[in-house]
Design a protein around this motif. Structure first.
Motif, mmCIF file in Angstrom:
data_model
loop_
_atom_site.group_PDB
_atom_site.id
_atom_site.type_symbol
_atom_site.label_atom_id
_atom_site.label_comp_id
_atom_site.label_asym_id
_atom_site.label_seq_id
_atom_site.Cartn_x
_atom_site.Cartn_y
_atom_site.Cartn_z
ATOM 1 N N THR A 289 0.831 -1.204 0.000
ATOM 2 C CA THR A 289 0.000 0.000 0.000
ATOM 3 C C THR A 289 0.860 1.248 0.000
ATOM 4 O O THR A 289 0.573 2.218 -0.687
ATOM 5 N N ALA A 290 1.952 1.253 0.768
ATOM 6 C CA ALA A 290 2.847 2.404 0.804
ATOM 7 C C ALA A 290 3.422 2.680 -0.578
ATOM 8 O O ALA A 290 3.556 3.834 -0.997
ATOM 9 N N GLU A 291 3.765 1.619 -1.327
ATOM 10 C CA GLU A 291 4.289 1.805 -2.665
ATOM 11 C C GLU A 291 3.217 2.359 -3.589
ATOM 12 O O GLU A 291 3.501 3.196 -4.452
ATOM 13 N N LEU A 292 1.991 1.938 -3.430
ATOM 14 C CA LEU A 292 0.910 2.421 -4.288
ATOM 15 C C LEU A 292 0.694 3.919 -4.124
ATOM 16 O O LEU A 292 0.311 4.600 -5.069
ATOM 17 N N HIS A 293 0.947 4.438 -2.931
ATOM 18 C CA HIS A 293 0.768 5.877 -2.711
ATOM 19 C C HIS A 293 1.665 6.695 -3.628
ATOM 20 O O HIS A 293 1.365 7.850 -3.922
ATOM 21 N N THR A 294 2.774 6.118 -4.092
ATOM 22 C CA THR A 294 3.730 6.869 -4.912
ATOM 23 C C THR A 294 3.358 6.879 -6.388
ATOM 24 O O THR A 294 4.055 7.496 -7.191
ATOM 25 N N LEU A 295 2.281 6.190 -6.773
ATOM 26 C CA LEU A 295 1.930 6.065 -8.197
ATOM 27 C C LEU A 295 0.960 7.125 -8.678
ATOM 28 O O LEU A 295 0.554 7.100 -9.842
ATOM 29 N N THR A 296 0.576 8.082 -7.834
ATOM 30 C CA THR A 296 -0.445 9.051 -8.245
ATOM 31 C C THR A 296 -0.039 9.831 -9.490
ATOM 32 O O THR A 296 -0.830 10.009 -10.406
ATOM 33 N N GLY A 297 1.202 10.322 -9.533
ATOM 34 C CA GLY A 297 1.646 11.119 -10.674
ATOM 35 C C GLY A 297 1.658 10.325 -11.965
ATOM 36 O O GLY A 297 1.138 10.770 -12.992
ATOM 37 N N ALA A 298 2.266 9.134 -11.933
ATOM 38 C CA ALA A 298 2.333 8.304 -13.136
ATOM 39 C C ALA A 298 0.939 7.864 -13.583
ATOM 40 O O ALA A 298 0.625 7.851 -14.782
ATOM 41 N N TYR A 299 0.072 7.494 -12.621
ATOM 42 C CA TYR A 299 -1.279 7.056 -12.974
ATOM 43 C C TYR A 299 -2.075 8.191 -13.608
ATOM 44 O O TYR A 299 -2.857 7.970 -14.537
ATOM 45 N N ALA A 300 -1.865 9.421 -13.140
ATOM 46 C CA ALA A 300 -2.631 10.566 -13.655
ATOM 47 C C ALA A 300 -2.368 10.809 -15.129
ATOM 48 O O ALA A 300 -3.226 11.346 -15.840
ATOM 49 N N VAL A 301 -1.190 10.419 -15.632
ATOM 50 C CA VAL A 301 -0.869 10.629 -17.045
ATOM 51 C C VAL A 301 -0.770 9.297 -17.785
ATOM 52 O O VAL A 301 -0.099 9.191 -18.818
ATOM 53 N N ASP A 302 -1.454 8.262 -17.255
ATOM 54 C CA ASP A 302 -1.535 6.952 -17.920
ATOM 55 C C ASP A 302 -0.154 6.351 -18.197
ATOM 56 O O ASP A 302 0.093 5.814 -19.285
ATOM 57 N N ALA A 303 0.750 6.452 -17.226
ATOM 58 C CA ALA A 303 2.099 5.918 -17.409
ATOM 59 C C ALA A 303 2.372 4.735 -16.491
ATOM 60 O O ALA A 303 3.513 4.457 -16.152
ATOM 61 N N VAL A 304 1.299 4.028 -16.090
ATOM 62 C CA VAL A 304 1.438 2.883 -15.197
ATOM 63 C C VAL A 304 1.079 1.608 -15.966
ATOM 64 O O VAL A 304 0.061 1.582 -16.669
#
Length: 237
Positions: free
Chosen positions: A2-17
């Motif tokens: 879960t802690a790692e998932l918190h760091t994905l907001t920026g990449a997810y917002a621009v469809d880079a995940v």
């Protein structure tokens, strides 16, 4: 995890995940309002950046595409066929191949045209995107609707300022952005217009111990320090 998932907001917002990580992050979003809010703010910032940095395709793109269309066979030669419907199927297949060739040409030209290594606007966009997609990217908005949005990344050492609706300037004046905190007052530069009623996103180095971003109306060439009260002040903490 879960802690790692918190760091994905920026990449997810621009469809880079990647797809698997995106699915896991979407499950995480259902129970994490903080991440959901940050994704919405980052997407809004990315949309505003896209609008502010949009450029028209160069004339050579249209000319090159039409030239390629003119010399690419769109239909096969008429030949005798043994089965009814054969020519139609063949023509459709070849038309698809021709369209794919033209599409590949267009993609190649667009990719070349927008190469961040040669285009200053694309270089700026790439640098801004690096801040938006940084694992520690944090978005802060002013209190009023349609006001300034600030995105910071301590790991990148950068800040992006997206100015909202600002009062009209008097002649000979320009808006200057300031970074304020325990380390002092630092000029981040002047806001530049990017078309009617649009202001170009400002990318600047982020000194340490900065906790506020302000905007003042200064003489057109800028000032070494603020000379008037801020028209915008955004608290970063």
């Amino acid at each position: 995890m879960t802690a790692e998932l918190h760091t994905l907001t920026g990449a997810y917002a621009v469809d880079a995940v990647p797809e698997e990580e995106a699915a896991a992050f979407e499950r995480h979003l259902r129970g994490c309002p903080a991440c959901g809010q940050e994704v919405r703010e980052l997407r809004e910032a990315a949309a505003r950046l896209g609008s502010a940095l949009a450029t028209s395709p160069p004339p050579r793109l249209r000319e090159a595409t039409l030239t390629e269309v003119a010399r690419t066979r769109q239909w096969p030669p008429l030949v005798a066929v043994a089965r009814q419907g054969g020519p139609v199927k063949t023509r459709i297949a070849l038309w698809g191949a021709a369209a794919a060739a033209v599409g590949a040409l267009v993609f190649s030209l667009v990719t070349t045209t927008t190469d961040p290594g040669t285009d200053p606007a694309q270089q700026r966009l790439a640098s801004v995107n690096a801040v938006l997609t940084a694992p520690d990217a944090s978005t802060v908005k002013g209190a009023e609707p349609r006001t300034t949005t600030v995105v910071i990344s301590r790991s990148q050492g950068k800040v992006v300022v997206l100015a909202g609706d600002l009062p009209p300037l008097a002649p000979g004046k320009a808006y200057q952005v300031w970074l304020l905190g325990a380390s002092g007052v630092h000029s981040a530069g002047l806001l530049a217009p990017d078309g009617p009623h649009r202001i170009r996103p400002l990318l600047a180095d982020l000194p340490g111990a900065i906790d506020r971003v302000g905007i003042t109306a200064e003489p057109a060439g800028g000032s070494p320090a603020p000379t008037v009260p801020a028209v915008v002040m955004v608290d970063l903490v």
